[in-house]
Design a protein around this motif. Structure first.
Motif, mmCIF file in Angstrom:
data_model
loop_
_atom_site.group_PDB
_atom_site.id
_atom_site.type_symbol
_atom_site.label_atom_id
_atom_site.label_comp_id
_atom_site.label_asym_id
_atom_site.label_seq_id
_atom_site.Cartn_x
_atom_site.Cartn_y
_atom_site.Cartn_z
ATOM 1 N N ARG A 37 58.106 22.008 66.322
ATOM 2 C CA ARG A 37 57.970 23.230 67.116
ATOM 3 C C ARG A 37 56.614 23.259 67.815
ATOM 4 N NH1 ARG A 37 61.123 27.470 66.857
ATOM 5 N NH2 ARG A 37 61.574 27.351 64.634
ATOM 6 N N THR A 38 55.567 22.838 67.095
ATOM 7 C CA THR A 38 54.220 22.805 67.676
ATOM 8 C C THR A 38 54.184 21.882 68.890
ATOM 9 O OG1 THR A 38 53.425 23.068 65.418
ATOM 10 C CG2 THR A 38 51.795 22.435 67.079
ATOM 11 N N LEU B 231 56.036 23.358 71.829
ATOM 12 C CA LEU B 231 55.256 24.422 72.494
ATOM 13 C C LEU B 231 54.235 23.825 73.462
ATOM 14 C CD1 LEU B 231 54.795 26.936 69.537
ATOM 15 C CD2 LEU B 231 56.063 27.321 71.666
ATOM 16 N N LYS B 232 53.892 22.547 73.237
ATOM 17 C CA LYS B 232 53.051 21.831 74.222
ATOM 18 C C LYS B 232 53.919 21.090 75.240
ATOM 19 C CE LYS B 232 49.490 21.012 70.739
ATOM 20 N NZ LYS B 232 49.167 20.007 69.691
ATOM 21 N N HIS B 233 55.221 21.315 75.158
ATOM 22 C CA HIS B 233 56.189 20.738 76.097
ATOM 23 C C HIS B 233 56.208 19.222 76.066
ATOM 24 C CE1 HIS B 233 54.986 24.831 77.685
ATOM 25 N NE2 HIS B 233 56.168 24.978 77.148
ATOM 26 N N ALA C 155 63.212 26.317 72.683
ATOM 27 C CA ALA C 155 62.264 25.409 73.339
ATOM 28 C C ALA C 155 62.482 25.446 74.854
ATOM 29 C CB ALA C 155 62.441 23.987 72.804
ATOM 30 N N ASN D 47 61.075 28.688 76.303
ATOM 31 C CA ASN D 47 59.619 28.661 76.394
ATOM 32 C C ASN D 47 59.171 27.825 77.587
ATOM 33 O OD1 ASN D 47 56.886 27.193 75.720
ATOM 34 N ND2 ASN D 47 56.871 29.168 74.643
ATOM 35 N N GLU E 62 57.027 29.276 80.589
ATOM 36 C CA GLU E 62 55.595 28.990 80.510
ATOM 37 C C GLU E 62 55.110 27.857 81.400
ATOM 38 O OE1 GLU E 62 54.349 31.778 79.186
ATOM 39 O OE2 GLU E 62 53.128 30.738 77.670
ATOM 40 N N LYS F 233 57.635 31.338 67.691
ATOM 41 C CA LYS F 233 56.518 31.334 68.641
ATOM 42 C C LYS F 233 56.998 31.003 70.048
ATOM 43 C CE LYS F 233 52.503 30.388 65.778
ATOM 44 N NZ LYS F 233 51.492 29.392 65.366
ATOM 45 N N ASP F 234 58.081 30.225 70.144
ATOM 46 C CA ASP F 234 58.623 29.875 71.456
ATOM 47 C C ASP F 234 58.781 31.128 72.328
ATOM 48 O OD1 ASP F 234 60.398 26.986 70.572
ATOM 49 O OD2 ASP F 234 59.622 28.395 69.102
ATOM 50 N N THR G 68 55.008 33.760 72.076
ATOM 51 C CA THR G 68 53.790 33.337 72.787
ATOM 52 C C THR G 68 53.938 33.369 74.301
ATOM 53 O OG1 THR G 68 54.440 31.014 72.722
ATOM 54 C CG2 THR G 68 53.066 31.818 70.888
ATOM 55 N N ARG H 80 58.820 37.141 79.235
ATOM 56 C CA ARG H 80 59.308 37.190 77.849
ATOM 57 C C ARG H 80 60.592 38.014 77.753
ATOM 58 N NH1 ARG H 80 56.291 39.287 72.269
ATOM 59 N NH2 ARG H 80 58.229 39.344 71.052
#
Lengths: 410, 410
Positions: free
Chosen positions: B122-123, B126-128, B273, B276, B280, B358-359, B362, B369
């Motif tokens: 997941r981390t 979140l950085k794609h 994912a 997000n 983002e 968090k996806d 954040t 959102r």
């Protein structure tokens, strides 16, 4: 110290001594006698009675091997399961199972109420006796023991603990083989097909791929659906009966499974009773009276089950999502679908499988037996294949009637 | 005699000593260091490494209460379940879970392979970052751990013993509440709805009786269907990943349930994912590249699962009735139906329930959102209500695309 602190297989005189020491049933002056009364395959069953009073008790002891053969080593855990289930069923459906006085995990005994004044229901039905209260009693037994042990009612953690406690691999395997597999493919070569029916059975059961597909689906339902605490063997040989009283016995097959399994067993065994009456009662009026009672009972078992299920649901439901409008009706629909499927399985396996019913095997006339078997198997196939369509008692009865119409009496 | 013969909660220096005494990993001359690395809610996680070599190990210890609060008393049986499941999963899907070196039922520890070179998926998402091998790895993991623990493959008595061993009431209760109940009725007042979405969520989730009815059906499937040994929490936070390697961790929610539960969790978390990335990533080309990879992965996870499932079935099926033509296709259909349902449940509960992702949380821009949440919840409802219709990866993707079309970007 007592001789009963270490397990051994008791003789009748020892059972009397055991009862005197371990149970609080008889007076000090009791003159106890004991006789082994069971002729079952698995356990030893003793009756102990007092010649000076009307008190008596049944003691069931499990051996390390089956009563009929030392080759069958069985887990003695079945006695614990039976005693715990009987006590639980008694709490849920008071008066509809025998009272358990004591379960003894050292001696592997279960001491319980003596039901010598009752008859095994199958035996009575073979004499074409009728039991007007049976549908009422058995529908109460099933609603109470089944619905009240589901996640609809029980707190889910408590239910999971019960599921764990009653996982029953050996006895489930017997059902998986004898009910859900062999009747439809004679996989183990153990089927006992009435010889003149062999060709017909081969065609109608073994060579019907659509039937096998549906049986497979039902088998996986039995293997995986931990819905309710089943009796697991609820045929007319597991029921003691009188005109006033119905007592369900022998729950050693109990486990958490689809509740339609119990209900379907009751319906199928009523259909066997009908088939026997139809074939064996010569007097037309008597036959009509007996068969009408069986038909009425089939209808009532389903309709009373539906009615009481609905009332008990509203009274006892705790699961919040089960209170959603439409949910009860959907849930009951799945129960009736499973019931129809199991009715068909039980009709099949008791006709062609290893464990047959006297209702069919005692039909003396060969042609009449042939016809009775074909009626049962034709209805069976319809119950299995069309199981989504059954809702009321008369839906169930109609399938029997259609099968009878297909095989007119000569 | 050893100080580790009696349970106590270890400090890092004691963990190093423990590892030296109890595990055969390090050389005699090893210079061990230890640090507590976990910040989870429940367990204590330590890393022990040798300054003189590249060897290291993870030691996970369960306390008698949760790490975050002594108010939560938890059964330490979860460590046994986790260790046994990891070992079993390793046997079924080698290389796709960490190696367990030792489970210690006195100290309540599980010592296992150090995956410090991996990142929590997941981390990374979140950085794609993208992971081209993920669909291949996770579909193998799921087919092997799920299909091979069903009654299709396992001898049924052995499977029942496993069901009994992994009955997991406390952790299932968390899922039953947080996934299967609260998102749809805020029953415990614990939902966390993003404020500008409250009215919409109330209308679309809490006030849709048809949705609640379908959620109820899915809940009973989860409560009763002991189909396969699930991981039970297979989201992108339970997966360690690199470009070459995928390792599934944290199986403490494992139990026998419907396999669609695991597959649906993977699909739903891929959709998060996607949402997000879509919200983002500002650069159009980068956004397109990332979101296309996620879309392709959603399709591949389902299609590869279907493909490998079919091959593994033919290779490993033992149940005779499961070999009947048409049975595999029927069975897989029920798995995909459950998968779609759970995709919808997980999308809902991680958007409005207590444990959010968090996806979504954040996403900095409020409108973006809002849109992402509505896309997820709109897709969720379709997955739940139309779950009978999903067969291929593109069926799953289409529901995401339809939801996106319904909420055009400003």
């Amino acid at each position: 110290m007592s001789k009963f602190d270490t397990y051994f297989l008791m003789k009748p005189a020892e059972v009397a001594e055991y009862v005197k020491e371990k149970l609080d049933i008889f007076d000090n002056g009791a003159a106890l006698e004991c006789k082994e009364i069971g002729d079952g395959n698995i356990n030893y069953i003793f009756k102990v009675w007092d010649k000076n009073s009307d008190k008596s008790v049944i003691v069931k002891q499990a051996g390390p091997t089956a009563r009929i053969s030392e080759d069958f080593v069985l887990s003695t855990d079945r006695t614990r399961i039976e005693a715990e289930i009987l006590q639980m069923e008694y709490d849920l459906a008071p008066g509809l199972v025998p009272v358990v006085y004591k379960y003894d995990d050292v001696m592997n005994t279960c001491s319980m109420e003596d039901l010598s004044d009752h008859t095994i229901m199958r035996t009575a039905l073979l004499k074409h006796e009728t039991f007007p209260l049976f549908a009422d009693h058995i529908s109460t037994f099933m609603v109470n023991t089944l619905l009240l042990t589901t996640d609809v009612v029980l707190e889910h953690k408590q239910k999971k603990a019960m599921v764990k406690s009653f996982i029953n691999p050996e006895l489930c395997e017997i059902t998986e083989d004898l009910v859900y597999t062999e009747p439809f493919n004679d996989y183990n070569g153990r089927n006992l097909v009435f010889p003149p029916n062999l060709e017909w059975v081969t065609k109608e059961l073994y060579n019907d791929p659509d039937l096998l597909l549906e049986v497979g689906k039902l088998k996986f339902e039995f293997l995986t659906n931990a819905q309710a605490l089943l009796h697991g063997d609820l045929h007319t040989g597991s029921i003691f009966i009188t005109q006033e009283s119905t007592k369900v016995i022998d729950p050693e097959f109990a486990f958490f499974g689809p509740m339609g399994y119990d209900i379907g067993n009751v319906i199928a065994n009523l259909i066997f009773a009908w088939a026997n009456g139809d074939a064996e009662i010569k007097d037309l009026g008597e036959r009509e009276a007996y068969c009408s009672w069986v038909e009425k009972t089939i209808v009532e078992v389903i309709d009373l089950f539906n009615e009481k299920f609905s009332v008990a649901w509203d009274q006892h439901v705790t699961e919040i999502l089960a209170k959603q409008p439409g949910f009860k009706e959907w849930y009951l629909g799945t129960v009736l679908r499973d019931t129809a499927g199991v009715t068909g399985l039980e009709l099949s396996r008791r006709t062609v499988g290893l464990a047959q019913v006297k209702d069919l095997t005692t039909i003396a006339d060969e042609k009449a037996r042939l016809r009775a078997e074909r009626i049962c198997l034709t209805a069976a196939k319809k119950f299995i294949k069309n199981r989504e369509t059954y809702q009321t008692g008369s839906d169930f009865l109609q399938t029997l009637k259609d099968a009878v119409t297909a095989f007119p009496r000569d």
